[in-house]
Design a protein around this motif. Structure first.
Motif, short mmCIF file in Angstrom:
data_model
loop_
_atom_site.label_atom_id
_atom_site.label_comp_id
_atom_site.label_asym_id
_atom_site.label_seq_id
_atom_site.Cartn_x
_atom_site.Cartn_y
_atom_site.Cartn_z
N GLU A 45 0.82 -1.20 0.00
CA GLU A 45 0.00 0.00 0.00
C GLU A 45 0.86 1.26 0.00
OE1 GLU A 45 -2.39 -0.49 3.42
OE2 GLU A 45 -3.63 -2.10 2.57
N GLU A 46 2.08 1.17 0.56
CA GLU A 46 2.92 2.34 0.67
C GLU A 46 3.78 2.57 -0.58
OE1 GLU A 46 5.15 1.72 4.20
OE2 GLU A 46 3.46 2.12 5.53
N LEU A 47 3.68 1.68 -1.57
CA LEU A 47 4.45 1.87 -2.79
C LEU A 47 4.01 3.13 -3.51
CD1 LEU A 47 4.55 -1.72 -4.34
CD2 LEU A 47 6.46 -0.48 -3.33
N SER A 48 5.00 3.88 -4.03
CA SER A 48 4.66 5.02 -4.87
C SER A 48 4.19 4.52 -6.22
CB SER A 48 5.90 5.90 -5.05
OG SER A 48 6.86 5.23 -5.87
N PRO A 49 3.49 5.37 -7.01
CA PRO A 49 3.06 4.93 -8.34
C PRO A 49 4.21 4.42 -9.19
CG PRO A 49 1.95 6.97 -7.73
CD PRO A 49 2.99 6.70 -6.67
N THR A 50 5.38 5.07 -9.11
CA THR A 50 6.52 4.63 -9.91
C THR A 50 7.02 3.28 -9.44
OG1 THR A 50 7.19 6.92 -10.33
CG2 THR A 50 8.86 5.20 -10.68
N GLU A 51 7.11 3.09 -8.11
CA GLU A 51 7.58 1.81 -7.58
C GLU A 51 6.62 0.69 -7.91
OE1 GLU A 51 10.02 3.23 -3.58
OE2 GLU A 51 7.83 3.12 -3.56
N ASP A 52 5.33 1.00 -7.97
CA ASP A 52 4.35 -0.01 -8.31
C ASP A 52 4.44 -0.38 -9.79
OD1 ASP A 52 2.14 -1.69 -7.71
OD2 ASP A 52 0.84 -0.27 -8.74
N LEU A 53 4.91 0.56 -10.62
CA LEU A 53 4.97 0.34 -12.06
C LEU A 53 6.25 -0.39 -12.47
CD1 LEU A 53 3.49 0.92 -14.72
CD2 LEU A 53 4.75 3.08 -14.86
N PHE A 54 7.39 -0.04 -11.86
CA PHE A 54 8.68 -0.58 -12.27
C PHE A 54 9.54 -0.96 -11.07
CE2 PHE A 54 8.00 2.72 -15.66
CZ PHE A 54 7.84 1.86 -16.72
N HIS A 55 10.47 -1.88 -11.32
CA HIS A 55 11.70 -1.94 -10.53
C HIS A 55 12.83 -2.10 -11.54
CE1 HIS A 55 11.04 -6.35 -10.86
NE2 HIS A 55 12.35 -6.42 -10.82
N VAL A 56 14.05 -1.79 -11.13
CA VAL A 56 15.15 -1.77 -12.10
C VAL A 56 16.19 -2.83 -11.79
CG1 VAL A 56 14.84 0.69 -12.59
CG2 VAL A 56 16.44 -0.02 -10.80
N VAL A 57 16.87 -3.28 -12.85
CA VAL A 57 17.98 -4.21 -12.73
C VAL A 57 19.10 -3.71 -13.62
CG1 VAL A 57 16.54 -6.22 -12.23
CG2 VAL A 57 17.11 -5.69 -14.60
N ASP A 58 20.32 -4.08 -13.31
CA ASP A 58 21.45 -3.68 -14.14
C ASP A 58 21.40 -4.38 -15.48
OD1 ASP A 58 22.47 -2.03 -12.17
OD2 ASP A 58 23.78 -3.58 -11.33
N VAL A 71 11.88 -3.28 -15.15
CA VAL A 71 11.06 -4.49 -15.16
C VAL A 71 9.67 -4.12 -14.67
CG1 VAL A 71 10.78 -6.83 -14.25
CG2 VAL A 71 13.09 -5.92 -14.69
N THR A 72 8.64 -4.56 -15.41
CA THR A 72 7.27 -4.22 -15.03
C THR A 72 6.39 -5.46 -15.04
OG1 THR A 72 5.34 -2.84 -15.55
CG2 THR A 72 6.63 -3.65 -17.41
N GLU A 73 5.46 -5.48 -14.12
CA GLU A 73 4.42 -6.51 -14.08
C GLU A 73 3.05 -5.85 -14.14
OE1 GLU A 73 5.03 -9.03 -10.73
OE2 GLU A 73 7.09 -9.56 -11.27
N ASN A 74 3.01 -4.63 -14.69
CA ASN A 74 1.78 -3.87 -14.79
C ASN A 74 1.09 -4.18 -16.12
OD1 ASN A 74 0.11 -1.45 -15.63
ND2 ASN A 74 0.57 -0.90 -13.51
N PRO A 75 -0.03 -4.89 -16.11
CA PRO A 75 -0.67 -5.30 -17.36
C PRO A 75 -1.09 -4.14 -18.25
CG PRO A 75 -1.55 -6.56 -15.51
CD PRO A 75 -0.74 -5.44 -14.94
N SER A 76 -1.51 -3.02 -17.66
CA SER A 76 -1.93 -1.87 -18.46
C SER A 76 -0.76 -1.28 -19.22
CB SER A 76 -2.56 -0.81 -17.55
OG SER A 76 -3.69 -1.31 -16.87
N PHE A 77 0.37 -1.16 -18.54
CA PHE A 77 1.56 -0.62 -19.21
C PHE A 77 2.01 -1.55 -20.33
CE2 PHE A 77 6.12 -0.15 -19.76
CZ PHE A 77 6.25 1.22 -19.93
N VAL A 78 2.01 -2.85 -20.05
CA VAL A 78 2.42 -3.82 -21.06
C VAL A 78 1.48 -3.76 -22.27
CG1 VAL A 78 2.72 -6.28 -21.56
CG2 VAL A 78 3.58 -5.32 -19.41
N ALA A 79 0.19 -3.61 -22.03
CA ALA A 79 -0.76 -3.52 -23.13
C ALA A 79 -0.47 -2.31 -24.01
CB ALA A 79 -2.19 -3.46 -22.60
N GLY A 80 -0.13 -1.19 -23.37
CA GLY A 80 0.18 0.01 -24.13
C GLY A 80 1.44 -0.15 -24.97
N MET A 81 2.48 -0.74 -24.39
CA MET A 81 3.72 -0.94 -25.13
C MET A 81 3.52 -1.95 -26.25
SD MET A 81 5.53 1.24 -23.67
CE MET A 81 7.14 0.99 -24.40
N TRP A 82 2.66 -2.94 -26.03
CA TRP A 82 2.40 -3.91 -27.08
C TRP A 82 1.66 -3.27 -28.26
CZ3 TRP A 82 -2.39 -6.49 -28.49
CH2 TRP A 82 -2.20 -7.44 -29.50
#
Length: 280
Positions: free
Chosen positions: A117-130, A254-265
């Protein structure tokens, strides 16, 4: 005993003294504690404890007498006993965890929910890896998770060697794969050569993968799986073009947000059908 055979003993999780004693016994066949102490340099005050430990582990047997003698089991038996010992330890560990599963879940699930619940919108959308092995590891995970579709947007797919076995498993499971590469007109001579080799490899080893090339420069590249216009599924990894930044200093999102993935697709699908050509 060869150096390579000595190194094998390091896989048995023995102490240094236990390893020394077992190695010597395997060489001699049978010995007394005082003789082993002298041959190995293990202090006499420690040798009996070392041998008792090896006996409890099932690696050696004690021959009664005055003095007692110690004899190793055959190498085959030692391996079998080591495996059985680890199996029993794992089962005990598994039992301990199962015994606290309910208590652990009940105690910490509220914390998990609070953090979410405390995740920011950006944190909820992505996390990063090298970029590099971490991003390749995430890409392999996506391939394994894919149920229906994988879409790949890449300059030349230069990391294919690192992900090929996992990609092959996905194809064999019936997952549809589309790969959009950058037009060679926008590549350096070295990258054109590399892309040509990759296209040949795809044609030979992955004939079911449809490959096209973009007619325009791509602002990002990445991989997405199982996009859904109903926003019920979809994961992905992407990075934007930053030619001035070395790869080892870059990060991928890295994202697990279905809405974002749908837009990129949908963006990918427009390029695929209207601004790309076949590589065949």
């Amino acid at each position: 005993m060869t150096q390579s055979s000595e190194d094998v003993l390091s896989t048995f999780d023995l102490t240094e003294y236990e390893e020394m004693a077992l190695r010597e016994l395997l060489s001699l066949g049978r010995s007394t504690a005082p003789n082993l102490s002298e041959a190995t340099g293990i202090p006499k005050a420690r040798i009996y404890g070392v041998l008792d430990s090896l006996a409890e582990s099932g690696f050696i047997k004690v021959i009664p007498g005055r003095p007692k003698q110690y004899q190793p089991y055959s190498p085959e038996e030692i391996v079998d006993r080591a495996i059985e010992s680890q199996r029993q330890e794992f089962e005990e560990y598994q039992h301990r965890l199962e015994s606290v599963r309910g208590e652990f879940v009940e105690a910490f699930t509220p914390i998990e929910d609070r953090d979410r619940e405390e995740l920011s919108p950006t944190e909820d959308l992505f996390h990063v890896v090298d970029v590099g092995e971490p991003s390749e590891r995430e890409t392999r995970r996506l391939y394994r998770d894919a149920q229906e579709r994988i879409v790949i947007l890449s300059k030349s797919f230069g990391f294919l060697d690192a992900v090929a076995p996992t990609l092959k498993e996905s194809v064999e499971r019936g997952v549809t794969v589309q790969c959009l590469l950058l037009s060679p007109a926008y590549l350096s001579e070295e990258n054109r050569r590399k892309q040509s080799e990759i296209r040949a490899m795809l044609a030979e080893e992955f004939p079911s993968i449809e490959v096209r090339q973009s007619e325009r420069v791509l602002p990002w590249r990445g991989t997405f799986i199982d996009p859904s216009l109903e926003y019920t599924s979809g994961q992905g990894i992407l990075l934007v073009e930053q030619e001035e930044v070395p790869n080892h200093m870059r990060q991928a999102a890295v994202t697990e947000n279905p809405s974002f993935v749908a837009g990129m697709w949908q963006y990918f699908d427009l390029l695929w059908h209207h601004e790309s050509t076949s590589t065949a």
